[in-house]
Motif scaffolding. Sequence first.
Motif, short mmCIF file in Angstrom:
data_model
loop_
_atom_site.label_atom_id
_atom_site.label_comp_id
_atom_site.label_asym_id
_atom_site.label_seq_id
_atom_site.Cartn_x
_atom_site.Cartn_y
_atom_site.Cartn_z
N PRO A 26 0.61 -1.05 -0.42
CA PRO A 26 0.10 0.10 0.00
C PRO A 26 1.53 1.58 -0.20
O PRO A 26 0.29 2.51 -0.58
N VAL A 27 2.15 1.01 0.79
CA VAL A 27 3.42 2.44 0.51
C VAL A 27 3.33 2.60 -0.70
O VAL A 27 2.94 4.04 -1.12
N VAL A 28 3.32 1.56 -2.22
CA VAL A 28 3.95 2.32 -3.34
C VAL A 28 2.48 2.12 -3.98
O VAL A 28 2.63 3.46 -5.44
N GLY A 29 1.28 1.73 -3.22
CA GLY A 29 0.38 1.79 -4.37
C GLY A 29 -0.78 3.24 -4.45
O GLY A 29 -1.12 3.34 -5.62
N LEU A 30 -0.43 3.34 -2.46
CA LEU A 30 -0.76 4.46 -2.72
C LEU A 30 -0.59 5.79 -3.06
O LEU A 30 -1.37 6.80 -3.40
N ALA A 31 0.58 5.62 -2.95
CA ALA A 31 1.24 7.10 -3.24
C ALA A 31 1.46 7.42 -5.42
O ALA A 31 1.36 8.50 -5.25
N SER A 32 0.87 6.44 -5.24
CA SER A 32 -0.25 6.94 -6.90
C SER A 32 -0.59 7.37 -7.40
O SER A 32 -1.11 8.22 -8.11
N GLY A 33 -1.37 7.42 -6.53
CA GLY A 33 -3.04 8.18 -6.97
C GLY A 33 -3.80 6.89 -7.21
O GLY A 33 -4.95 7.47 -7.42
N TYR A 34 -3.63 6.27 -7.81
CA TYR A 34 -4.53 4.78 -8.93
C TYR A 34 -5.36 4.41 -7.83
O TYR A 34 -4.86 4.69 -6.57
N ARG A 35 -6.39 3.39 -8.48
CA ARG A 35 -7.51 2.71 -7.88
C ARG A 35 -7.24 1.54 -7.37
O ARG A 35 -6.42 1.01 -7.83
N LYS B 242 -2.23 -18.44 3.85
CA LYS B 242 -3.35 -17.47 3.37
C LYS B 242 -3.54 -16.40 2.77
O LYS B 242 -2.63 -15.33 3.03
N PHE B 243 -4.46 -15.75 2.05
CA PHE B 243 -4.79 -13.98 1.39
C PHE B 243 -6.09 -14.59 1.20
O PHE B 243 -6.90 -15.48 0.88
N GLU B 244 -6.74 -13.03 1.09
CA GLU B 244 -7.93 -12.98 0.28
C GLU B 244 -7.54 -11.55 -0.17
O GLU B 244 -7.28 -10.82 0.10
N PHE B 245 -8.22 -11.77 -1.75
CA PHE B 245 -8.04 -10.02 -2.65
C PHE B 245 -9.83 -9.71 -2.44
O PHE B 245 -10.24 -10.38 -2.26
N SER B 246 -9.54 -8.55 -1.98
CA SER B 246 -11.33 -8.33 -1.99
C SER B 246 -10.90 -6.17 -2.29
O SER B 246 -9.55 -5.83 -2.46
N SER B 247 -12.04 -6.05 -2.90
CA SER B 247 -11.70 -4.09 -3.29
C SER B 247 -12.17 -3.43 -1.99
O SER B 247 -12.20 -4.02 -1.16
N LEU B 248 -11.85 -2.56 -2.42
CA LEU B 248 -11.78 -1.83 -1.02
C LEU B 248 -12.75 -0.40 -1.15
O LEU B 248 -12.26 0.36 -2.18
N ASP B 249 -13.82 -0.08 -0.91
CA ASP B 249 -14.42 1.32 -0.38
C ASP B 249 -13.18 2.13 -0.07
O ASP B 249 -12.77 2.10 0.05
N ASP B 250 -14.01 4.10 -0.40
CA ASP B 250 -12.90 4.99 -0.41
C ASP B 250 -12.93 4.99 1.17
O ASP B 250 -11.79 6.01 1.82
N ALA B 251 -13.12 4.91 2.02
CA ALA B 251 -13.03 4.45 3.97
C ALA B 251 -12.00 3.69 4.02
O ALA B 251 -10.94 4.67 4.19
N ALA B 252 -11.92 2.91 3.75
CA ALA B 252 -10.82 2.11 3.68
C ALA B 252 -9.28 2.71 3.54
O ALA B 252 -8.86 2.30 4.16
N VAL B 253 -9.35 2.99 2.15
CA VAL B 253 -8.22 4.03 1.16
C VAL B 253 -7.66 5.20 2.28
O VAL B 253 -6.54 4.77 2.70
N GLN B 254 -8.51 5.54 2.16
CA GLN B 254 -8.74 6.83 3.04
C GLN B 254 -7.42 6.58 4.74
O GLN B 254 -6.91 7.23 5.22
N VAL C 278 -4.85 0.19 -10.11
CA VAL C 278 -5.04 1.07 -11.46
C VAL C 278 -5.29 2.21 -12.17
O VAL C 278 -5.91 3.11 -11.43
N HIS C 279 -4.95 2.33 -13.37
CA HIS C 279 -5.29 3.90 -13.87
C HIS C 279 -6.37 3.77 -13.98
O HIS C 279 -6.87 3.64 -14.44
#
Length: 297
Positions: free
Chosen positions: A87-96, A275-287, A240-241
Amino acid sequence: MKKILMLLAVLGATCAQAQVCEGGLYLNPQVIRGEGTSQTESALKGMIDFVRPTGLSVLPVLNIKETQDVLTAVKKPSPPCWIYGNPVVGLASGYRPVAVNTDPIQAAVLIVADLGTVRDGKPVELKSLPPDQQAKVLAKLKTTTCFGVKSGVTTALVKASGLCGPIVEVLPQQGLGQSYLPTKAAFHWQVERWAGLITRLQTAQGSTMKGHVGSDERMHLAQLVVVPAPQPSWGYGIYVHPGVPADIVKKVNSRFVSLTTADPLLLRALDLGAKFEFSSLDDAAVQAMRKLLGTGS
């Protein structure tokens, strides 16, 4: 005719994608660990092979080492279409964030502390100490130099929590990744000066200084204390862009969310454990994650 129209639609989506972005960025877990060329190239190939069926552009896919690589890439005329990393590099991009591994990463500081009597002893948990000793350890840790991987999520979690004093961030490279941190701590440690290394909790709990060389042989008699960061983060994921077509984004999400592989090569390429589980996240979780990592809104 129907097949032709479908093909044209796919080609149209691909062309539209190519106009706004190309290829991807990959925070290669094998680079972070300090593995050699064959391991890093194998992980890169595994990542490309896994992403390609979604329709995302995979030319070129570049290994990155830190946040600055992302910030530079997203400002190019043809920025990357996607980023796979923590999440450090992912969120730095501003991508979704389209899909992230929600199995938590718990960071910790392994303190190389005062002299003891057991050589290369196992670490003790902070919570196992009496309350007054816990307070003393935490107070001294705030003045202790800690070593972490640059742009690593464990480093970001510890830095944001304020557990350590100065934090020295080591840039990962082949042969010198996370495994180099104990050596950095060992050479920094002195009888009157603690050292800390930042890693995942499970790694800290199973660590000793056996086999490591420091500036003082007595380092092998130092007591080890594990101090967890207050809160965990999520793991690796794909970001993703905004210009990537919605149908491709949907395929990307489905590709990761439905993943059930036990292939060890792919698991290492995606930085996944048993053990792993991929999920999508809402804006609240991202913030909330931005705040936790100290990266703002």
